[in-house]
Design a protein around this motif. Structure first.
Motif, PDB file in Angstrom:
ATOM      1  N   LEU A 190       0.746  -1.183   0.533  1.00 27.43           N
ATOM      2  CA  LEU A 190      -0.182   0.197  -0.449  1.00 27.43           C
ATOM      3  C   LEU A 190       1.268   1.530   0.268  1.00 27.43           C
ATOM      4  O   LEU A 190       0.365   2.712  -0.679  1.00 27.43           O
ATOM      5  CB  LEU A 190      -1.117   0.231   0.874  1.00 27.43           C
ATOM      6  N   VAL A 191       1.767   1.338   1.255  1.00 22.15           N
ATOM      7  CA  VAL A 191       2.615   2.669   0.736  1.00 22.15           C
ATOM      8  C   VAL A 191       3.419   2.574  -0.835  1.00 22.15           C
ATOM      9  O   VAL A 191       3.676   3.667  -0.773  1.00 22.15           O
ATOM     10  CB  VAL A 191       4.300   2.555   1.973  1.00 22.15           C
ATOM     11  N   LYS A 192       3.974   1.351  -1.113  1.00 19.43           N
ATOM     12  CA  LYS A 192       4.451   1.636  -2.634  1.00 19.43           C
ATOM     13  C   LYS A 192       3.238   2.326  -3.131  1.00 19.43           C
ATOM     14  O   LYS A 192       4.142   3.105  -4.300  1.00 19.43           O
ATOM     15  CB  LYS A 192       5.454   0.545  -2.899  1.00 19.43           C
ATOM     16  N   GLU A 193       2.143   1.462  -3.064  1.00 17.95           N
ATOM     17  CA  GLU A 193       1.103   1.908  -4.710  1.00 17.95           C
ATOM     18  C   GLU A 193       0.341   3.329  -4.194  1.00 17.95           C
ATOM     19  O   GLU A 193       0.309   3.942  -5.447  1.00 17.95           O
ATOM     20  CB  GLU A 193      -0.230   1.418  -4.485  1.00 17.95           C
ATOM     21  N   ALA A 194       0.988   4.027  -2.851  1.00 15.47           N
ATOM     22  CA  ALA A 194       1.214   5.812  -2.731  1.00 15.47           C
ATOM     23  C   ALA A 194       1.702   6.363  -3.199  1.00 15.47           C
ATOM     24  O   ALA A 194       1.428   7.466  -3.507  1.00 15.47           O
ATOM     25  CB  ALA A 194       0.170   5.658  -1.045  1.00 15.47           C
ATOM     26  N   GLY A 195       2.461   5.606  -3.413  1.00 15.75           N
ATOM     27  CA  GLY A 195       3.931   6.489  -3.885  1.00 15.75           C
ATOM     28  C   GLY A 195       4.480   7.266  -2.912  1.00 15.75           C
ATOM     29  O   GLY A 195       5.423   8.281  -3.336  1.00 15.75           O
ATOM     30  N   TRP A 196       4.382   6.749  -1.868  1.00 17.19           N
ATOM     31  CA  TRP A 196       4.516   7.336  -0.901  1.00 17.19           C
ATOM     32  C   TRP A 196       6.710   7.273  -1.144  1.00 17.19           C
ATOM     33  O   TRP A 196       7.139   6.367  -0.966  1.00 17.19           O
ATOM     34  CB  TRP A 196       4.471   6.865   0.821  1.00 17.19           C
ATOM     35  N   THR A 197       7.434   8.491  -0.607  1.00  9.60           N
ATOM     36  CA  THR A 197       9.052   8.404  -0.463  1.00  9.60           C
ATOM     37  C   THR A 197       9.280   8.753   1.620  1.00  9.60           C
ATOM     38  O   THR A 197       8.327   9.004   2.148  1.00  9.60           O
ATOM     39  CB  THR A 197       9.629   9.229  -0.440  1.00  9.60           C
ATOM     40  N   ILE A 198      10.715   8.507   1.484  1.00  6.16           N
ATOM     41  CA  ILE A 198      11.096   9.203   3.046  1.00  6.16           C
ATOM     42  C   ILE A 198      10.258  10.123   3.505  1.00  6.16           C
ATOM     43  O   ILE A 198      10.485  10.839   4.652  1.00  6.16           O
ATOM     44  CB  ILE A 198      12.127   9.057   3.371  1.00  6.16           C
ATOM     45  N   LYS A 199      10.448  11.394   2.680  1.00  4.99           N
ATOM     46  CA  LYS A 199       9.554  12.294   2.922  1.00  4.99           C
ATOM     47  C   LYS A 199       8.042  12.641   3.478  1.00  4.99           C
ATOM     48  O   LYS A 199       7.455  13.720   4.122  1.00  4.99           O
ATOM     49  CB  LYS A 199       9.895  13.762   0.989  1.00  4.99           C
ATOM     50  N   ASP A 200       7.625  11.317   3.189  1.00  8.33           N
ATOM     51  CA  ASP A 200       6.086  11.145   4.071  1.00  8.33           C
ATOM     52  C   ASP A 200       6.662  10.524   5.361  1.00  8.33           C
ATOM     53  O   ASP A 200       4.868   9.778   5.465  1.00  8.33           O
ATOM     54  CB  ASP A 200       5.043  10.794   2.763  1.00  8.33           C
ATOM     55  N   ASP A 201       7.390  10.023   5.616  1.00  3.32           N
ATOM     56  CA  ASP A 201       7.450   9.428   7.029  1.00  3.32           C
ATOM     57  C   ASP A 201       6.752   9.795   8.090  1.00  3.32           C
ATOM     58  O   ASP A 201       5.377   9.103   8.861  1.00  3.32           O
ATOM     59  CB  ASP A 201       8.987   9.471   7.105  1.00  3.32           C
ATOM     60  N   LYS A 202       6.243  10.881   8.381  1.00  2.50           N
ATOM     61  CA  LYS A 202       5.597  11.489   8.868  1.00  2.50           C
ATOM     62  C   LYS A 202       4.361  11.297   8.716  1.00  2.50           C
ATOM     63  O   LYS A 202       3.894  11.233   9.915  1.00  2.50           O
ATOM     64  CB  LYS A 202       5.856  13.199   9.042  1.00  2.50           C
ATOM     65  N   GLN A 203       4.150  11.357   7.957  1.00  6.61           N
ATOM     66  CA  GLN A 203       2.535  10.768   7.360  1.00  6.61           C
ATOM     67  C   GLN A 203       1.947   9.272   7.340  1.00  6.61           C
ATOM     68  O   GLN A 203       0.913   9.092   7.708  1.00  6.61           O
ATOM     69  CB  GLN A 203       2.095  10.812   5.697  1.00  6.61           C
ATOM     70  N   GLN A 204       3.144   8.498   7.565  1.00  5.60           N
ATOM     71  CA  GLN A 204       3.157   6.946   7.158  1.00  5.60           C
ATOM     72  C   GLN A 204       2.898   6.883   9.222  1.00  5.60           C
ATOM     73  O   GLN A 204       2.382   5.804   8.959  1.00  5.60           O
ATOM     74  CB  GLN A 204       4.264   6.479   6.631  1.00  5.60           C
ATOM     75  N   ARG A 205       3.558   7.708   9.809  1.00  2.00           N
ATOM     76  CA  ARG A 205       3.682   7.278  11.279  1.00  2.00           C
ATOM     77  C   ARG A 205       1.547   7.773  11.365  1.00  2.00           C
ATOM     78  O   ARG A 205       1.374   7.235  12.645  1.00  2.00           O
ATOM     79  CB  ARG A 205       4.603   8.297  11.630  1.00  2.00           C
ATOM     80  N   ARG A 206       1.813   8.978  11.094  1.00  2.00           N
ATOM     81  CA  ARG A 206       0.216   9.662  11.471  1.00  2.00           C
ATOM     82  C   ARG A 206       0.092   8.016  10.798  1.00  2.00           C
ATOM     83  O   ARG A 206      -1.568   8.106  12.706  1.00  2.00           O
ATOM     84  CB  ARG A 206       0.025  10.774  10.810  1.00  2.00           C
ATOM     85  N   ASP A 207      -0.485   8.335  10.232  1.00  7.15           N
ATOM     86  CA  ASP A 207      -1.336   7.304   9.153  1.00  7.15           C
ATOM     87  C   ASP A 207      -1.111   5.681  10.047  1.00  7.15           C
ATOM     88  O   ASP A 207      -2.910   5.247  10.883  1.00  7.15           O
ATOM     89  CB  ASP A 207      -1.203   6.428   8.341  1.00  7.15           C
ATOM     90  N   ALA A 208      -0.213   5.210  10.597  1.00  7.92           N
ATOM     91  CA  ALA A 208      -0.550   4.071  11.002  1.00  7.92           C
ATOM     92  C   ALA A 208      -0.700   4.478  12.633  1.00  7.92           C
ATOM     93  O   ALA A 208      -1.511   3.559  13.584  1.00  7.92           O
ATOM     94  CB  ALA A 208       1.357   3.307  11.281  1.00  7.92           C
ATOM     95  N   LEU A 209      -0.348   5.486  13.038  1.00  4.95           N
ATOM     96  CA  LEU A 209      -0.650   5.377  14.878  1.00  4.95           C
ATOM     97  C   LEU A 209      -2.254   5.755  14.622  1.00  4.95           C
ATOM     98  O   LEU A 209      -3.074   4.844  15.662  1.00  4.95           O
ATOM     99  CB  LEU A 209      -0.472   7.403  15.032  1.00  4.95           C
ATOM    100  N   PHE A 210      -3.318   6.795  13.772  1.00  2.00           N
ATOM    101  CA  PHE A 210      -4.735   6.492  13.938  1.00  2.00           C
ATOM    102  C   PHE A 210      -5.185   5.043  13.592  1.00  2.00           C
ATOM    103  O   PHE A 210      -6.254   4.891  14.300  1.00  2.00           O
ATOM    104  CB  PHE A 210      -4.938   7.650  12.463  1.00  2.00           C
ATOM    105  N   ALA A 211      -4.519   4.203  12.800  1.00  2.00           N
ATOM    106  CA  ALA A 211      -5.160   2.482  12.918  1.00  2.00           C
ATOM    107  C   ALA A 211      -4.910   1.780  14.051  1.00  2.00           C
ATOM    108  O   ALA A 211      -5.770   1.612  14.550  1.00  2.00           O
ATOM    109  CB  ALA A 211      -4.148   1.826  12.030  1.00  2.00           C
ATOM    110  N   VAL A 212      -3.780   2.497  14.773  1.00  2.00           N
ATOM    111  CA  VAL A 212      -3.641   1.231  15.966  1.00  2.00           C
ATOM    112  C   VAL A 212      -4.586   1.641  17.024  1.00  2.00           C
ATOM    113  O   VAL A 212      -5.234   1.287  18.010  1.00  2.00           O
ATOM    114  CB  VAL A 212      -2.590   1.078  16.199  1.00  2.00           C
ATOM    115  N   VAL A 213      -4.452   3.591  17.609  1.00  2.00           N
ATOM    116  CA  VAL A 213      -5.579   3.611  18.579  1.00  2.00           C
ATOM    117  C   VAL A 213      -7.149   3.161  18.125  1.00  2.00           C
ATOM    118  O   VAL A 213      -7.356   3.067  19.358  1.00  2.00           O
ATOM    119  CB  VAL A 213      -5.351   4.840  18.246  1.00  2.00           C
ATOM    120  N   MET A 214      -7.436   3.044  17.056  1.00  2.00           N
ATOM    121  CA  MET A 214      -8.502   2.800  16.954  1.00  2.00           C
ATOM    122  C   MET A 214      -8.818   0.937  16.571  1.00  2.00           C
ATOM    123  O   MET A 214      -9.592   0.422  17.379  1.00  2.00           O
ATOM    124  CB  MET A 214      -9.232   2.809  14.796  1.00  2.00           C
ATOM    125  N   MET A 215      -7.787   0.306  16.901  1.00  2.00           N
ATOM    126  CA  MET A 215      -7.632  -1.031  17.030  1.00  2.00           C
ATOM    127  C   MET A 215      -8.190  -0.929  18.306  1.00  2.00           C
ATOM    128  O   MET A 215      -8.506  -2.086  19.471  1.00  2.00           O
ATOM    129  CB  MET A 215      -6.395  -1.415  16.376  1.00  2.00           C
TER     130      MET A 215
END
Length: 421
Positions: free
Chosen positions: A224-249
């Motif tokens: 999903l990360v690769k398909e979204a075209g994210w790079t290391i510049k999007d690390d903050k977004q990826q961490r925020r996205d992961a945090l949202f998922a686990v908090v809801m879990m």
């Protein structure tokens, strides 16, 4: 100005769609039945297991996602190229076997719950096989569209229904706040006093870990990360996205456990079969609360079936580094036959709860290899450069690896004991 609002809303929603996909993947009927079983049998005393598993899930999502952000490679591509092709094939086979069991168990439980629920509206209820056929057809129909964004948006709606149902039920049926707080302190209930039907707390703990710390979640995440075209510049977004998922879990899992603890555990009833979640909740909590819980279970089952039936074709595309075109006939045939597994439990009147426990225990056994692979890849300077794992990440992964070994031992031993009985 007015026309820009929908675009802005869609843009904001798109930021969280990968996290919603992870949430729909992770919180399925297996999670619901496991958390409900824990709450009904042990109250809130095992809530700490959910908390530790969610924290570990955040670390693993971050580690696997960061690897793809830096290298542009997905997990299976990295296993094949930098470790050994057999490692990638091992994960494909192991995850497919585990998901096959999950497809059978999930649809069996959803069909049984729907059958019990339908008795309130139809004399004798609608038979489980018809419910299973309906939901199998629904998932396959949505899959036929063949686009990831379509799946993600369909999941967003279903996950919203699931989350709202369980959170509302939490406020209706919640146990005392002190019990919830005490459940965050690690402890293991007395086996002699609480073991029921061969399923003691150790096997249940392993199942809870297996349904949260799922290896397939981390591997698909890289795709999903690769398909979204994210790079290391999007690390903050990826961490925020992961945090949202686990908090809801954590919130949803805790809400399910609390609903069972506030009713079934409080009455000393316990939980031995999926249908009991409806038949036993109704006289204790009323038909409204029981119906909300049923809607949540069904939504959880449908949301988890999307990524379950797609697992094999997605893994094959990932491993071969080919375009993920789900409209190809070969992939549609794979999904069709995997979807048919959802008819096995109601057709042969198998035990869906046992199948779910078995598939979750299998997930736990696979976890140590998943942790070891990202530990190795993330520390290679030739791959990660300046973005190699730091001391904190390595220490966290080492702790998760030890935790996974302990829970794998619990799951394997508990499963053998359960089979023996």
């Amino acid at each position: 100005m007015a026309s820009s609002n929908p675009v802005g809303l869609r843009a904001k929603l798109a930021l969280f769609l990968p996290g919603i996909f992870l949430l729909g993947f992770n919180i399925g009927t297996g999670s619901v039945t496991t958390m409900a079983k824990a709450g009904a049998t042990y109250g809130m005393s095992l809530l700490w297991t959910v908390l530790i598993s969610c924290v570990a899930t955040y670390v693993m999502i971050g580690a696997y996602g960061r690897y793809t952000l830096v290298t542009g490679e997905t997990a299976l591509q990295a296993f094949r190229k930098h470790i050994h092709p057999a490692v990638g094939l091992f994960f494909i086979v192991a995850l497919t076997v585990g998901v096959g069991g999950s497809v059978m168990g999930v649809m069996g439980i959803v069909a049984e719950i729907s059958f019990e629920w339908s008795k309130a509206y139809f004399v004798g209820g609608i038979a489980p096989i018809y419910w299973a056929a309906f939901f199998v057809s629904l998932v396959f129909f949505i899959f036929w569209n063949g686009r990831t964004q379509f799946f993600e948006r369909a999941l967003a709606v279903i996950v919203a229904i699931m989350a709202a149902s369980f959170v509302l039920n939490f406020f209706l049926l919640m146990p005392p706040p002190l019990d919830i707080a005490e459940g965050l302190i690690p402890s293991v209930p007395d086996v002699a006093e609480t073991e029921t039907m061969g399923q003691g707390p150790l096997l249940l703990i392993a199942s809870m870990v297996g349904t949260t710390l799922f290896s397939g979640l981390f591997i698909i995440r890289t795709t999903l990360v690769k398909e979204a075209g994210w790079t290391i510049k999007d690390d903050k977004q990826q961490r925020r996205d992961a945090l949202f998922a686990v908090v809801m879990m954590f919130v949803i899992s805790a809400a399910i456990m609390a609903a069972a603890a506030g009713t079934l555990f409080a009455e000393g009833i316990g939980l031995d079969a999926p249908a009991q979640m409806i038949t036993l909740l109704e006289p204790l909590a009323g038909p409204f609360a029981a119906s909300i819980f049923a809607v949540g279970i069904i939504a959880a089952g449908v949301s988890s079936q999307f990524p379950n039936v797609l697992m094999l074709p997605w893994l094959l595309c990932d491993y071969q580094n080919s375009e993920r075109d789900m409209t190809l006939p070969k992939y549609r045939m794979m999904v069709f036959f995997i979807s048919l597994l959802g008819l096995v439990v109601p057709l042969f009147e198998a035990r869906p709860l046992f199948i779910m426990i078995a598939s979750q225990a299998f997930n736990v056994v696979l976890l140590p290899a998943t942790v070891a692979c990202i530990f190795y890849l993330g520390n290679r300077k030739d791959l990660m450069g300046a973005h190699r794992h730091g001391l904190l990440t390595n220490a966290s992964l080492a702790a998760i690896f030890l935790f996974s070994l302990v829970t794998a031992y619990m799951g394997f031993g508990g499963l053998l004991e359960l089979l023996g009985r």
